[in-house]
Write a protein that holds these residues in place. Sequence first.
Motif, PDB file in Angstrom:
ATOM      1  N   UNK A 195       3.594  -5.195  -6.756  1.00 43.98           N
ATOM      2  CA  UNK A 195       4.549  -4.317  -6.465  1.00 43.98           C
ATOM      3  C   UNK A 195       4.425  -3.548  -5.120  1.00 43.98           C
ATOM      4  N   UNK A 196       5.727  -3.356  -4.353  1.00 42.64           N
ATOM      5  CA  UNK A 196       5.909  -2.531  -3.238  1.00 42.64           C
ATOM      6  C   UNK A 196       5.523  -1.056  -3.681  1.00 42.64           C
ATOM      7  N   UNK A 197       4.629  -0.700  -2.769  1.00 39.14           N
ATOM      8  CA  UNK A 197       4.283   0.887  -3.107  1.00 39.14           C
ATOM      9  C   UNK A 197       5.099   1.792  -2.009  1.00 39.14           C
ATOM     10  N   UNK A 198       5.689   1.239  -1.004  1.00 43.25           N
ATOM     11  CA  UNK A 198       6.463   2.109   0.141  1.00 43.25           C
ATOM     12  C   UNK A 198       7.369   1.154   0.712  1.00 43.25           C
ATOM     13  N   UNK A 199       8.174   1.695   1.468  1.00 47.45           N
ATOM     14  CA  UNK A 199       9.369   0.938   2.111  1.00 47.45           C
ATOM     15  C   UNK A 199       9.476   1.415   3.581  1.00 47.45           C
ATOM     16  N   UNK A 200       9.608   0.555   4.659  1.00 45.89           N
ATOM     17  CA  UNK A 200       9.777   0.967   5.858  1.00 45.89           C
ATOM     18  C   UNK A 200      10.889   0.538   6.637  1.00 45.89           C
TER      19      UNK A 200
ATOM     20  N   UNK B  37       5.844   5.648  12.673  1.00 43.00           N
ATOM     21  CA  UNK B  37       5.141   6.928  12.644  1.00 43.00           C
ATOM     22  C   UNK B  37       3.666   6.639  11.973  1.00 43.00           C
ATOM     23  N   UNK B  38       3.729   5.783  10.937  1.00 46.88           N
ATOM     24  CA  UNK B  38       2.365   5.648  10.480  1.00 46.88           C
ATOM     25  C   UNK B  38       1.330   5.006  11.726  1.00 46.88           C
ATOM     26  N   UNK B  39       1.644   4.328  12.573  1.00 49.89           N
ATOM     27  CA  UNK B  39       0.800   3.792  13.589  1.00 49.89           C
ATOM     28  C   UNK B  39       0.452   4.885  14.548  1.00 49.89           C
ATOM     29  N   UNK B  40       1.336   5.918  14.617  1.00 48.19           N
ATOM     30  CA  UNK B  40       1.149   6.776  15.658  1.00 48.19           C
ATOM     31  C   UNK B  40       0.053   7.871  15.102  1.00 48.19           C
ATOM     32  N   UNK B  41       0.230   7.931  13.786  1.00 50.57           N
ATOM     33  CA  UNK B  41      -0.657   8.989  12.864  1.00 50.57           C
ATOM     34  C   UNK B  41      -2.074   8.825  13.168  1.00 50.57           C
TER      35      UNK B  41
ATOM     36  N   UNK C 139       0.991  -1.154   0.012  1.00 50.38           N
ATOM     37  CA  UNK C 139      -0.007  -0.046  -0.040  1.00 50.38           C
ATOM     38  C   UNK C 139       0.868   1.258  -0.035  1.00 50.38           C
ATOM     39  N   UNK C 140       0.581   2.233  -0.734  1.00 49.51           N
ATOM     40  CA  UNK C 140       1.137   3.515  -0.688  1.00 49.51           C
ATOM     41  C   UNK C 140       1.076   4.049   0.567  1.00 49.51           C
ATOM     42  N   UNK C 141       1.709   5.279   1.071  1.00 51.82           N
ATOM     43  CA  UNK C 141       1.553   6.080   2.069  1.00 51.82           C
ATOM     44  C   UNK C 141       0.393   6.399   2.845  1.00 51.82           C
ATOM     45  N   UNK C 142      -0.424   7.064   1.889  1.00 49.76           N
ATOM     46  CA  UNK C 142      -1.791   7.490   2.179  1.00 49.76           C
ATOM     47  C   UNK C 142      -2.753   6.291   2.513  1.00 49.76           C
ATOM     48  N   UNK C 143      -2.760   5.235   1.518  1.00 49.56           N
ATOM     49  CA  UNK C 143      -3.661   3.902   1.633  1.00 49.56           C
ATOM     50  C   UNK C 143      -3.201   3.395   3.036  1.00 49.56           C
ATOM     51  N   UNK C 144      -1.799   3.436   3.420  1.00 45.67           N
ATOM     52  CA  UNK C 144      -1.276   2.939   4.425  1.00 45.67           C
ATOM     53  C   UNK C 144      -1.950   3.232   5.717  1.00 45.67           C
ATOM     54  N   UNK C 145      -1.847   4.591   5.856  1.00 45.29           N
ATOM     55  CA  UNK C 145      -2.871   5.193   7.069  1.00 45.29           C
ATOM     56  C   UNK C 145      -4.269   4.588   7.091  1.00 45.29           C
ATOM     57  N   UNK C 146      -4.855   4.622   6.083  1.00 50.13           N
ATOM     58  CA  UNK C 146      -6.238   4.188   6.061  1.00 50.13           C
ATOM     59  C   UNK C 146      -6.318   2.646   6.224  1.00 50.13           C
ATOM     60  N   UNK C 147      -5.244   1.900   6.050  1.00 50.99           N
ATOM     61  CA  UNK C 147      -5.415   0.508   6.168  1.00 50.99           C
ATOM     62  C   UNK C 147      -5.342   0.289   7.821  1.00 50.99           C
TER      63      UNK C 147
END
Length: 206
Positions: free
Chosen positions: A148-153, A160-164, A73-81
Amino acid sequence: MLTAAGQTRWLDVGCGAEFSPGFDYLDILPVGTLSDELQGRYHRADIANLTERDVEQLGIYDLVRMQHTFEHFGFEDGLRVLQNCAAILNPGGVILISVPDLVTHVQALLNGYEGLPWFKEWAHNRIPDDAPPSAYFSVFTHSLAYEPHLWCYDYDGLAYQLERTKQFTAITKLERTDLLAEVPFTHNRPDEDLCVYARRIQAPTG
């Protein structure tokens, strides 16, 4: 083990066709003929775009696991996930995420990918044997053409994503050597995994 303390309903998000014992399963993939038991446990839905009906049908879980799913998932979709995972987790429930570790692959790039021989062998699905280390790193960042991978962590990025979301607490990196770690339950690709868990915040009191 991480799941020992009263965790009863588990959901494996992005399971593909791998059905680990003890879980319900969620993926967007159509699956072939399933046993009666698996048919009752498999939910076809997009975790990034769960509807109210999806949430109602899924119910509430004590553990949500994503193994090599979140990076697709991309950065924005990752937050929604993550927000949707919170919506189907009990207060105090656990989210467990394993992704390929950006730090591990940066170090591998600098060392000519000699430290990840299995990854070099796997990467030959896309590149020739004599490709330079940068090509292997590009396979890590992009993965296979059809998934495809859409983001790297690294840990900081995933935390950061979890905290957001403002829905998780006790965000912890689970090392391979940790007593809570269990291959393949937590680390299914031990040499490259970054594994992080967190707890769904408790409902406000008063």
